[in-house]
Structure formats: structure tokens, C-alpha cells
Design a protein around this motif. Structure first.
Motif, mmCIF file in Angstrom:
data_model
loop_
_atom_site.group_PDB
_atom_site.id
_atom_site.type_symbol
_atom_site.label_atom_id
_atom_site.label_comp_id
_atom_site.label_asym_id
_atom_site.label_seq_id
_atom_site.Cartn_x
_atom_site.Cartn_y
_atom_site.Cartn_z
ATOM 1 N N SER A 139 0.749 3.812 10.941
ATOM 2 C CA SER A 139 1.777 3.480 9.956
ATOM 3 C C SER A 139 1.268 3.692 8.531
ATOM 4 N N PHE A 140 -0.040 3.514 8.328
ATOM 5 C CA PHE A 140 -0.628 3.715 6.996
ATOM 6 C C PHE A 140 -0.585 5.180 6.574
ATOM 7 N N MET A 141 -0.512 6.098 7.516
ATOM 8 C CA MET A 141 -0.488 7.517 7.180
ATOM 9 C C MET A 141 0.727 7.890 6.339
ATOM 10 N N ALA A 158 -0.057 -6.432 10.514
ATOM 11 C CA ALA A 158 1.321 -6.261 10.053
ATOM 12 C C ALA A 158 1.506 -6.882 8.677
ATOM 13 N N CYS A 159 0.814 -7.978 8.422
ATOM 14 C CA CYS A 159 0.953 -8.660 7.136
ATOM 15 C C CYS A 159 0.282 -7.878 6.001
ATOM 16 N N PHE A 160 -0.837 -7.194 6.268
ATOM 17 C CA PHE A 160 -1.472 -6.486 5.154
ATOM 18 C C PHE A 160 -0.999 -5.040 5.002
ATOM 19 N N GLN A 161 0.054 -4.654 5.748
ATOM 20 C CA GLN A 161 0.659 -3.345 5.543
ATOM 21 C C GLN A 161 1.105 -3.160 4.095
ATOM 22 N N PHE A 162 1.675 -4.207 3.496
ATOM 23 C CA PHE A 162 2.201 -4.100 2.139
ATOM 24 C C PHE A 162 1.098 -3.787 1.137
ATOM 25 N N VAL A 163 0.055 -4.610 1.130
ATOM 26 C CA VAL A 163 -0.993 -4.431 0.125
ATOM 27 C C VAL A 163 -1.786 -3.154 0.358
ATOM 28 N N ILE A 181 -12.015 -11.760 10.728
ATOM 29 C CA ILE A 181 -12.496 -10.509 10.145
ATOM 30 C C ILE A 181 -11.338 -9.736 9.531
ATOM 31 N N TRP A 182 -10.214 -9.660 10.251
ATOM 32 C CA TRP A 182 -9.066 -8.921 9.742
ATOM 33 C C TRP A 182 -8.426 -9.620 8.539
ATOM 34 N N MET A 183 -8.486 -10.934 8.479
ATOM 35 C CA MET A 183 -7.978 -11.628 7.302
ATOM 36 C C MET A 183 -8.822 -11.284 6.072
ATOM 37 N N LEU A 202 -10.223 -8.383 5.606
ATOM 38 C CA LEU A 202 -9.750 -7.058 5.207
ATOM 39 C C LEU A 202 -8.518 -7.182 4.313
ATOM 40 N N ALA A 203 -7.590 -8.050 4.708
ATOM 41 C CA ALA A 203 -6.347 -8.218 3.951
ATOM 42 C C ALA A 203 -6.624 -8.703 2.532
ATOM 43 N N ILE A 204 -7.567 -9.612 2.377
ATOM 44 C CA ILE A 204 -7.894 -10.142 1.047
ATOM 45 C C ILE A 204 -8.476 -9.046 0.158
ATOM 46 N N GLY A 205 -9.359 -8.224 0.715
ATOM 47 C CA GLY A 205 -9.933 -7.123 -0.062
ATOM 48 C C GLY A 205 -8.883 -6.122 -0.500
ATOM 49 N N LEU A 206 -7.985 -5.754 0.401
ATOM 50 C CA LEU A 206 -6.930 -4.790 0.082
ATOM 51 C C LEU A 206 -5.955 -5.359 -0.948
ATOM 52 N N GLY A 207 -5.638 -6.649 -0.835
ATOM 53 C CA GLY A 207 -4.729 -7.268 -1.784
ATOM 54 C C GLY A 207 -5.279 -7.272 -3.198
ATOM 55 N N GLY A 208 -6.554 -7.586 -3.327
ATOM 56 C CA GLY A 208 -7.170 -7.559 -4.651
ATOM 57 C C GLY A 208 -7.139 -6.181 -5.265
ATOM 58 N N ALA A 209 -7.415 -5.148 -4.461
ATOM 59 C CA ALA A 209 -7.384 -3.776 -4.966
ATOM 60 C C ALA A 209 -5.985 -3.378 -5.408
ATOM 61 N N ALA A 210 -4.962 -3.778 -4.641
ATOM 62 C CA ALA A 210 -3.582 -3.426 -4.989
ATOM 63 C C ALA A 210 -3.205 -3.973 -6.357
ATOM 64 N N ILE A 211 -3.578 -5.208 -6.640
ATOM 65 C CA ILE A 211 -3.242 -5.836 -7.926
ATOM 66 C C ILE A 211 -3.975 -5.145 -9.075
ATOM 67 N N LEU A 212 -5.267 -4.928 -8.923
ATOM 68 C CA LEU A 212 -6.068 -4.351 -10.001
ATOM 69 C C LEU A 212 -5.665 -2.912 -10.310
ATOM 70 N N LEU A 213 -5.478 -2.094 -9.290
ATOM 71 C CA LEU A 213 -5.208 -0.669 -9.496
ATOM 72 C C LEU A 213 -3.840 -0.437 -10.128
#
Length: 455
Positions: free
Chosen positions: A286-288, A371-376, A426-428, A430-441
Motif C-alpha cells: 500500500s505504501f508503493m 494500518a494506523c501508521f499508513q497516514f504518517v 517494535i511496530w509502535m 516505527l510509527a512514532i519515528g515516521l510521525g515525527g518525520a512527517a511533521i518536520l519535513l
């Protein structure tokens, strides 16, 4: 004065350019998914080794891909100014750099077994991974060459062949996997090594199809892409290195986040690692879609910047981010509705070696988090692509490293092992790291475009 493009026009332009890239990304991902599915049918140990092998190959591959991605903003801005000579030079030097890089990383890939054992992986699984890599590593040359050609075709808005070439590779990979993993169609049964043979042949086929298209089509004759191919253009060579190295580090920071997660799952055991591999394949498919559209975002922002079209840059960004959010919502809904069905596609319940029920029970909770970190995840890949269109790569690199490695990886370890939440923890992380990047970028893109002097 030319009237600004309407909102509907921006959405349409992004989709027209991006959908072939989305299809190509999905087709490319299906090559890996086919490997995982068939190895899952073959056995859990082979699947676990395949997961490690895929991650081990993709870390250096994606780092090298950063230099190919650097071609996109350079060539896009040159295309926006009508400078075909500069387009040619940037693509040629991009091909030079990825070929040199592929040769440099070969010794690293050859010794992957020793590296994995040093990192605490099961010695038997590491040995199987090494046998896979001794074959698959030769695919680094055509795979990176394909990325460089994709960058050229994207920059000049001629993306359809990317889709068709990748589809051809996907179909050939599936057929070759069926033959060489299981010993069908008169081929020898090679198991995990058979998957490596299939991947190598498929990567080479994709590159040759794309290269043949570029060489044979009249529409590319003005670019004369391979005229004087052996003549260096040092300004473009070092420009790509200057832009590409931060892009490579940004990519490797994210890919490394998932590779670190795979290592952590390896510490949990073979079944959790296999479940992680399946869940990751589903999420990656789905990320593709936002990943393919993100390249279109880079091209559209780069061309608008070359035209000094500030409003076009703003609308192109909003269109890309909106599409990414809508796609994430749809993917999350599908995952929430049918997680067991999705995981079962990767398992052969009649094969005792596959431990299907254990893998299924472990993978489903991971999918709920995914499914929850698809957005970020979609928003961060779009944000970094928008910044590349401005040739802004250094600060995004720092933001990515901080988000993924100062927050994502430590949180994944703490939640997975200290808090005892295992794979879900572990997957949670991942979600935190991706969320931080989404906000900063995305915040940086907004601030940069707001400061531009043109409108």
C-alpha cells in the motif's frame, strides 16, 4: 500572463504523471511479495532467511538509489528551462555514479553471513541468507541502472514505459520463482537460492527493456542520452554527489529503521521474524502508491520552481499530500476489515514446515498497528519528495536521522523489549519515528515556500 492551473488540473497532472510510477512501484514490490509468498509456502526458515536477505540487499540498494534520485530534481529543473543538454549530462553522470557504487558494495554483500552472525542472528538462518546473497547481489548493477533511467523518464514526464518494463519483470519473476524454488517446469529445486536466481534475471530484464525503449524511441532523440557516454561532466558529477549523498542518508535512515526492526524480530525468534516479513510486505504494497506519487511531486515542484511559479508549487504540494492521505485511509480500511485473509495469502496451511497458525496469530496484531501508521508514512515520503523538488536535501537528512534513529529505533526497543510488548511494541516505535518525520519535513516545505520572493 498565463492563468494558474485549477485545483482539478493539479490533481489530474499529479495522477497522470504519478499513476504509471505507482504501477511500477507496485509491480516492483510484487516481485518481493512473490518471493515472500512462495518462500512462505516452502518453509518458515526459508521465509525468515528471505526476510533478512531482502533487508540486507535493500539497505545498500536504497542508499545507492539516493544518487539516482538526485537526478530527478536536477533534470526536472533543466527540463523546465528546456535545457536538454543539462538533462543528458545529469542522467549520464547518474549512471556513472550508481555503477561505481554497485562495484564498491559487492564485498559487503558477499560477506553478509558473517555480518548477520555478528549482529546476533541465528547462524543457520544467516548461512541461508548468505547463499541467497551470493547470487542476488549481482542484480545490484541492473537494479540501480533502472533507477537512473527511471529518474530520467520521470523528469521528462515520460513514465509509461516504467510501468510496462516493471510489469514484465514482475511476471518473469513469478514464473521463475515457481520454477526454481519448487523445481517445476523441468528446473532444479533450489529453494531459497531459486528465489535469488529469479530476482537476478528479473532485475536484468527490467533494465534491458527500459534501456531498449530509451534507445529506440524518436521522442528521446533530442536528449541523445548516450552520446559521449564515456566523457565525464565533472560539474554534474559532483552536483549529483552533493545532492545525492543527503538523499541516500535520508533513505537509508528510513530503510534502516525497518531493517533494525527486522533484526529485533530476529531476536524474538523465527516465527515472529516470518510474521514481521509478511506484515511488512502487506504494508509496503500500500505504501508503493504514495511513494510513486511522491516522485511526481518532486518533478512537478522542480518544474514549477524553474518557472518561478510559487502558486503552482503550493498547489502541487497540497494535491500530493491530499492524495496520499486519501490512499492511506483506503489502505487502512482494507487492512482493518480483512487482516487474516491478507496474511493467509502468504501461508500454506497444509505445509507443516510453514507453522501457518503461529505466523498468522503473530502477524495480525502487527497489521493493526501498520494500518494506523499508513497516514504518517505517506505524508513523510511526500514531504521529503517536495523538498527534493527544491534541491533541499541536507536539512531533511538531519530531520530523518533524528526522527528515525533518535526516536523511532529507541522507542521500538523500549516498547518491544523493556515494556515487553514484543512485536507490537517494535511496530509502535516505527510509527512514532515516521510521525515525527512527517511533521518536520512538511513543516519545512511550508516555511521554505513561504519565504520565496516570487508568487
Amino acid at each position: 500572463m498565463i492563468a494558474p492551473m485549477t485545483w482539478l488540473g493539479h490533481f489530474r497532472a499529479t495522477l497522470v504523471l504519478g499513476l504509471p510510477l505507482v504501477g511500477a512501484q507496485l509491480a516492483q514490490m510484487l516481485i518481493n511479495t512473490t518471493d515472500v509468498v512462495m518462500l512462505g509456502w516452502y518453509g518458515t526458515e526459508e521465509l525468515a532467511a528471505g526476510v533478512l536477505a531482502t533487508q540486507a540487499f535493500f539497505l545498500p540498494f536504497m542508499f545507492g538509489g539516493g544518487f539516482a534520485h538526485a537526478v530527478v530534481p536536477i533534470a526536472s529543473q533543466a527540463e523546465g528551462c528546456g535545457d536538454t543538454r543539462h538533462v543528458r549530462r545529469s542522467v549520464r553522470m547518474g549512471l556513472w555514479i550508481v555503477a561505481i557504487y554497485a562495484a564498491v558494495v559487492m564485498p559487503l554483500l558477499w560477506n553478509i553471513e558473517s555480518i548477520l552472525v555478528f549482529l546476533g542472528q541465528n547462524p543457520a538462518i544467516a548461512r541461508m541468507t548468505g547463499s541467497y546473497m551470493h547470487i542476488a547481489q549481482w542484480g545490484m548493477f541492473p537494479a540501480l541502472g533502472t533507477l537512473a533511467l527511471r529518474s530520467f523518464l520521470s523528469a521528462v514526464s515520460r513514465t509509461q514505459i516504467i510501468l510496462w518494463a516493471t510489469l514484465a519483470g514482475t511476471l518473469s519473476n513469478g514464473l521463475l520463482n515457481y520454477a526454481f524454488i519448487f523445481g517445476n517446469l523441468g528446473a532444479p529445486e533450489m529453494g531459497l537460492q531459486g528465489a535469488a536466481v529469479a530476482s537476478l534475471i528479473s532485475a536484468t530484464a527490467i533494465f534491458l527493456v527500459m534501456l531498449g525503449w530509451v534507445l529506440s524511441r524518436q521522442v528521446f532523440s533530442d536528449y541523445a542520452l548516450f552520446r559521449g557516454f564515456w566523457r565525464p561532466d565533472w560539474p554534474d558529477f559532483f552536483d549529483i554527489l552533493r545532492l545525492g549523498f543527503p538523499i541516500a542518508l535520508t533513505i537509508i535512515a528510513e530503510v534502516g529503521l525497518f531493517a533494525a526492526a527486522s533484526l529485533m524480530f530476529g531476536w524474538l525468534g523465527i516465527v515472529p521474524l516470518a510474521a514481521h516479513g509478511i506484515a511488512l510486505q502487506i504494508i509496503s504494497l500500500s505504501f508503493m502508491i504514495p511513494l510513486g506519487l511522491s516522485t511526481a511531486a518532486t518533478v512537478r515542484v522542480g518544474q514549477a520552481y524553474a518557472r518561478r511559479d510559487g502558486e503552482g508549487m503550493r498547489r502541487a504540494a497540497i494535491a500530493s499530500l491530499t492524495l496520499s492521505a486519501l490512499i492511506a485511509a483506503g489502505a487502512a480500511l482494507i487492512i482493518f476489515l480483512a487482516p487474516e485473509t491478507l496474511v493467509s495469502l502468504f501461508l500454506d496451511k497444509s505445509n507443516a514446515k510453514a507453522h501457518a497458525s503461529l505466523v498468522l496469530a503473530t502477524a495480525v496484531p502487527l497489521l493493526f498497528v501498520g494500518a494506523c501508521f499508513q497516514f504518517v508514512d505517506g505524508l513523510q515520503v511526500t514531504g521529503v519528495a517536495l523538498l527534493r523538488g527544491l534541491k533541499d536535501t541536507r536539512t531533511p537528512m538531519i530531520m530523518a536521522i533524528i526522527s528515525y534513529w533518535f526516536f523511532g529505533v529507541p522507542t521500538a526497543y523500549l516498547l518491544g523489549f523493556v515494556a515487553g510488548w514484543n512485536g507490537v511494541g517494535i511496530w509502535m516505535g516505527l510509527a512514532i519515528g515516521l510521525g515525527g518525520a512527517a511533521i518536520l519535513l512538511n513543516g519545512r516545505y511550508y516555511l521554505l515556500t513561504k519565504r520565496l520572493s516570487f508568487t
